[in-house]
Design a protein around this motif. Structure first.
Motif, short mmCIF file in Angstrom:
data_model
loop_
_atom_site.label_atom_id
_atom_site.label_comp_id
_atom_site.label_asym_id
_atom_site.label_seq_id
_atom_site.Cartn_x
_atom_site.Cartn_y
_atom_site.Cartn_z
N HIS A 155 6.81 6.24 6.26
CA HIS A 155 5.87 6.22 7.50
C HIS A 155 4.75 7.17 6.89
CE1 HIS A 155 7.14 3.40 10.80
NE2 HIS A 155 8.21 3.51 10.02
N VAL A 156 5.17 8.59 6.59
CA VAL A 156 4.12 9.57 6.31
C VAL A 156 3.21 9.36 5.24
CG1 VAL A 156 4.07 12.02 6.11
CG2 VAL A 156 5.47 11.17 7.90
N TRP A 157 3.97 8.78 4.12
CA TRP A 157 3.22 8.54 3.14
C TRP A 157 2.00 7.76 3.20
CZ3 TRP A 157 2.21 4.38 -0.64
CH2 TRP A 157 1.79 4.88 -1.83
N VAL A 158 2.25 6.59 3.90
CA VAL A 158 1.23 5.70 4.15
C VAL A 158 0.31 6.36 5.08
CG1 VAL A 158 0.53 3.42 5.38
CG2 VAL A 158 2.43 3.54 4.12
N GLY A 159 0.70 7.02 6.13
CA GLY A 159 -0.13 8.09 6.84
C GLY A 159 -1.05 7.31 7.94
N GLY A 160 -1.79 7.99 8.69
CA GLY A 160 -2.71 7.26 9.49
C GLY A 160 -2.05 6.70 10.79
N PHE A 161 -2.13 5.65 11.14
CA PHE A 161 -1.47 5.25 12.49
C PHE A 161 0.09 4.92 12.30
CE2 PHE A 161 -5.41 2.41 13.95
CZ PHE A 161 -6.05 3.80 14.22
N VAL A 162 0.23 4.39 11.23
CA VAL A 162 1.78 4.38 10.82
C VAL A 162 2.61 5.66 10.64
CG1 VAL A 162 1.97 4.02 8.37
CG2 VAL A 162 3.32 2.61 10.02
N GLY A 163 1.77 6.63 10.40
CA GLY A 163 2.49 7.98 9.93
C GLY A 163 2.57 8.66 11.58
N ASN A 164 2.24 8.01 12.61
CA ASN A 164 2.20 8.64 13.84
C ASN A 164 3.31 7.74 14.64
OD1 ASN A 164 2.14 9.34 16.72
ND2 ASN A 164 0.18 9.67 16.71
N ALA A 165 4.59 8.19 14.84
CA ALA A 165 5.58 7.36 15.44
C ALA A 165 5.47 6.61 16.59
CB ALA A 165 6.90 8.32 15.49
N VAL A 166 4.54 7.39 17.34
CA VAL A 166 4.31 6.86 18.82
C VAL A 166 3.58 5.49 18.69
CG1 VAL A 166 3.10 7.09 21.17
CG2 VAL A 166 4.41 8.98 19.71
N ILE A 167 2.40 5.45 17.84
CA ILE A 167 1.72 4.29 17.61
C ILE A 167 1.88 3.52 16.39
CG2 ILE A 167 0.00 5.18 19.11
CD1 ILE A 167 -1.77 5.89 16.65
N ALA A 168 2.92 3.70 15.41
CA ALA A 168 3.20 3.27 14.38
C ALA A 168 3.04 1.58 14.17
CB ALA A 168 4.37 3.53 13.80
N PRO A 169 3.36 0.86 15.04
CA PRO A 169 3.09 -0.52 14.64
C PRO A 169 1.70 -1.05 14.93
CG PRO A 169 4.97 -0.06 16.25
CD PRO A 169 4.13 1.05 16.26
N ARG A 170 0.83 -0.14 15.22
CA ARG A 170 -0.80 -0.64 15.23
C ARG A 170 -0.98 -0.92 13.69
NH1 ARG A 170 -4.47 3.76 18.36
NH2 ARG A 170 -6.00 2.35 17.28
#
Length: 317
Positions: A155-170
């Motif tokens: 998740h963190v490597w892609v970063g941005g929205f998917v790097g934020n667990a709360v909103i990752a499915p965006r």
């Protein structure tokens, strides 16, 4: 089948866009937000996301019955044989990384979503194969749960929205990451299924609410706890970790687990009831925010695959 065809990529991305246009996609984003204290950082991480992923896939199949969610093995390079082209960060699948400075994703099927990603190198991959291998080698479920940390690294490597667990499915790449997590759980179960006393899920009882094998999980339980939001239907459903242990029983297959030549005995859910629960050590690896780094690979077909007699894969519902 180890790589998506042009048609499969188009069908998958089109179905996601249609689900979003119909208003169904945002529901998944909100439910993941509500499940931060329920489906993460605890024993139910794997079964909760399995059910969540399965329901998303069924919604896509209501749009196009031939669609399945591919998995992304992020521990390997996601390049073609010549090393000249990414097989995932491309204009007909996930699009590219974020633009330097803004993080905006400006190409691909989801370019109009306003996605934000890091400006990562599409020819590189972070790599957490060692961590995954260590977790996979241990037949104890508590140890296997260490997979949650390298999953967070992806998740963190892609970063941005998917790097934020709360909103990752965006970011739709979320589903590819979690399809791989689901595959790893299935492979771990297959690897250790014959070990004496093996349990594919723990605890059997006494865990946090929603995390024991026969606990009903939110949001399918029909309650508004913990997010104050109703589930997919207003009729309570009994969705328990104990019901989600065998991926084949849920109607899908993985190409790395279920070739036609292999016969794997089913794990009996009843086995969960025959042994006393073990004590679980606290899980502190990657609870609510992703803080580590990880690797990537081309998406591979994973779900609703049956094998023809000639050994080739046939995608079915």
């Amino acid at each position: 089948m180890t790589r998506l065809t042009v048609g499969q990529r188009r069908a998958f991305t089109s179905a996601i866009n249609q689900l979003r246009d119909d208003g169904g996609y945002d529901t998944y984003v909100e439910q993941h937000r509500g499940a931060m204290g329920h489906g993460h950082g605890g024993p139910a991480f794997f079964p909760w996301h399995r059910e969540y992923l399965l329901r998303f896939e069924r919604d896509l199949q209501a749009i196009d019955p031939d669609v399945s969610v591919p998995y992304w093995d992020w521990t390997q390079a996601n390049l073609n044989g010549a090393g000249t082209e990414s097989l995932i960060w491309r204009a007909d699948l996930m699009g590219g990384p974020g633009q330097a400075g803004t993080g905006a994703v400006t190409d691909g099927p989801f370019a109009g979503w306003g996605l934000i990603r890091s400006s990562f190198d599409i020819f590189g991959f972070p790599g957490t194969g060692g961590e995954i291998s260590t977790a996979m080698s241990d037949p104890d479920y508590t140890a296997f749960r260490g997979i949650e940390a390298p999953h967070g690294a992806a998740h963190v490597w892609v970063g941005g929205f998917v790097g934020n667990a709360v909103i990752a499915p965006r970011d739709p790449v979320f589903w590819l990451i979690h399809a791989n997590v689901d595959r790893l759980w299935s492979e771990w179960i297959r690897r250790h299924g014959n070990v004496a006393g093996f349990q594919p899920f723990l605890p059997l009882s006494g865990g946090p609410t929603g995390h024991s094998s026969t606990d009903m999980m939110w949001p399918w339980s029909g309650t508004t706890d913990p997010f104050g939001m109703l589930p997919w239907t207003v009729v309570p459903e009994s969705v328990r970790p104990a019901d989600l242990l065998v991926h084949r029983d849920l109607g899908y297959r993985y190409d790395t687990i279920d070739p036609a030549c292999i016969r794997i005995p089913k794990l009996r859910i009843e086995e969960l009831k025959e042994n006393l629960p073990k004590e679980l050590s606290p899980m502190e690896l990657a609870p609510k925010e992703f803080k580590e780094r990880a690797p990537d690979n081309a998406p591979r077909s994973r779900r609703h695959v049956t094998m023809r007699g000639d050994g080739h894969d046939l995608r079915t519902r």
